[in-house]
Design an enzyme around this catalytic site. Sequence first.
Site, short mmCIF file in Angstrom:
data_model
loop_
_atom_site.label_atom_id
_atom_site.label_comp_id
_atom_site.label_asym_id
_atom_site.label_seq_id
_atom_site.Cartn_x
_atom_site.Cartn_y
_atom_site.Cartn_z
N ARG A 257 -11.42 -39.25 14.94
CA ARG A 257 -10.65 -39.21 16.20
C ARG A 257 -9.65 -40.37 16.16
NH1 ARG A 257 -13.83 -41.23 20.79
NH2 ARG A 257 -12.37 -42.95 20.68
N HIS A 261 -10.70 -41.61 23.32
CA HIS A 261 -11.46 -40.41 23.69
C HIS A 261 -10.64 -39.54 24.64
CE1 HIS A 261 -14.64 -37.73 24.92
NE2 HIS A 261 -14.48 -38.11 26.17
N TYR A 270 -14.25 -50.79 21.23
CA TYR A 270 -15.48 -50.53 20.47
C TYR A 270 -15.27 -50.16 19.00
CZ TYR A 270 -14.27 -45.80 22.11
OH TYR A 270 -13.61 -44.64 22.39
C1 TPP Z 1 -23.61 -33.07 29.86
C2 TPP Z 1 -22.57 -34.10 29.70
N1 TPP Z 1 -22.93 -35.34 29.28
C3 TPP Z 1 -21.98 -36.28 29.11
C4 TPP Z 1 -20.66 -36.02 29.38
C5 TPP Z 1 -19.59 -37.09 29.19
N2 TPP Z 1 -18.91 -36.85 27.93
C6 TPP Z 1 -17.72 -36.21 27.88
S1 TPP Z 1 -17.15 -36.07 26.32
C7 TPP Z 1 -18.47 -36.89 25.68
C8 TPP Z 1 -18.58 -37.17 24.21
C9 TPP Z 1 -18.62 -35.95 23.38
O1 TPP Z 1 -18.47 -36.32 22.04
P1 TPP Z 1 -18.34 -35.26 20.90
O2 TPP Z 1 -19.24 -34.11 21.18
O3 TPP Z 1 -18.51 -35.95 19.62
O4 TPP Z 1 -16.85 -34.71 21.05
P2 TPP Z 1 -15.47 -35.53 20.89
O5 TPP Z 1 -15.11 -36.00 22.27
O6 TPP Z 1 -15.71 -36.65 19.97
O7 TPP Z 1 -14.46 -34.57 20.38
C10 TPP Z 1 -19.36 -37.25 26.68
C11 TPP Z 1 -20.61 -38.02 26.47
C12 TPP Z 1 -20.32 -34.71 29.82
N3 TPP Z 1 -19.04 -34.34 30.02
N4 TPP Z 1 -21.30 -33.78 29.96
#
Ligand code: TPP
Length: 360
Positions: A257, A261, A270
């Site tokens: 990435r 985020h 971080y």
């Molecule tokens: C059930 C739930 N838990 C936490 C979140 C907060 N959240 C949004 S994106 C994310 C990280 C997801 O990471 P990843 O699956 O690796 O996808 P990336 O964003 O890196 O593409 C989190 C924890 C959420 N939206 N829904």
Amino acid sequence: MRERHEFHVDSARYLDDHGKPMDDLPALAGDTGRVLAAYRNMVLTRTFDAKVIALQRTGKCGTYPSVLGHEVIGTAIGQSMAKTDVFVPYYRDQAAHMLRGVGLREMLLYWGGDERGSANWKNCPEDLPISVPIATQCCHAVGVASAMRIRGEERAVVCCVGDGGTSKGDFLESINLAGAWHLPVVFVAINNHWAISTPRSLQTGAETIAQKAISAGLPGHMVDGNDYFAISEALDTALERARGGKGATLIEAVTYRLGDHTTADDATRYRTAEDLKRAWGKDGIKRLQNWLHDNDLWDAAKEKALQADSKATVEQAVEDYLAIEAEPPTAMVDYLFETLPPALQTQRERIVSKYRGGES
Ligand SMILES: Cc1ncc(C[n+]2csc(CCOP(=O)(O)OP(=O)(O)O)c2C)c(N)n1
Ligand SMILES: [Mg+2]
């Protein structure tokens, strides 16, 4: 007596970090039209991405998840899928949406915090609209895939999920069902090394994400997600397998990435500048551009024209987006129910009294 059960996960890449072949390329590399169209879509995606971030910074768009570093994977997905396949995305799949028929203006309307963009999904085959799930979409994907199987259709589903999403129960339950029922679904786990601020190393004890497929009885492949040829070949094969009734596949597409985020995040808090620099050295767009140059398919003039063309396309979409009058705040509740439940009715009244002109 003991019997040994062996499983394996293969990993694939064709181009080195500079775009030089490390192996014989798959046949699709000979399809110049496809490769050039892919490169153009990657550049357009990156141009669009930078513009949306600028719009958010100037208050013209809502919170937005950058697709920087995911352009190759999304483009390969958009190209490998047939029109009749169904795409079940997560929130960082802009490159695939562009190839599936979602306009840039529609995406801006979505990220702009204005759901009217959904009206334009009629242009897309039967894809589920952009949403912000972590892994719930995996359950939807197996639902869609089982409908296809019951109807005996030769179609498949592609479902994207992040590395963080693969730690969730709904992902694991979905791959289990896909394996048990031999469903026509291709899961693409996009390992971008981060789940907001949680690094891949703390996400799971598993050496690879692809190996999660083994527990579900699916083939699991790890591919370099910045290698257009590797990811396209894996998708073509998995989709053909799914449409041919041979079941599901899990592809772990490894990338990084390159942005925050979302626009609400600051990744410098971080992760180190060195890590980011190293990741830029593996950029898939530059890698494909180098390969195109080396094969006399690209030059500086073509690049300049493409950059200008992409910029003009994005500027036009932004102009169209900004020309649309924003919905009043009551729109938040107006399209949810035919008759608003009392609790929402109270909220609606509060909105109207708080915001003059809140009535639609
Ligand atoms: C059930 C739930 N838990 C936490 C979140 C907060 N959240 C949004 S994106 C994310 C990280 C997801 O990471 P990843 O699956 O690796 O996808 P990336 O964003 O890196 O593409 C989190 C924890 C959420 N939206 N829904
Ligand atoms: Mg991630």
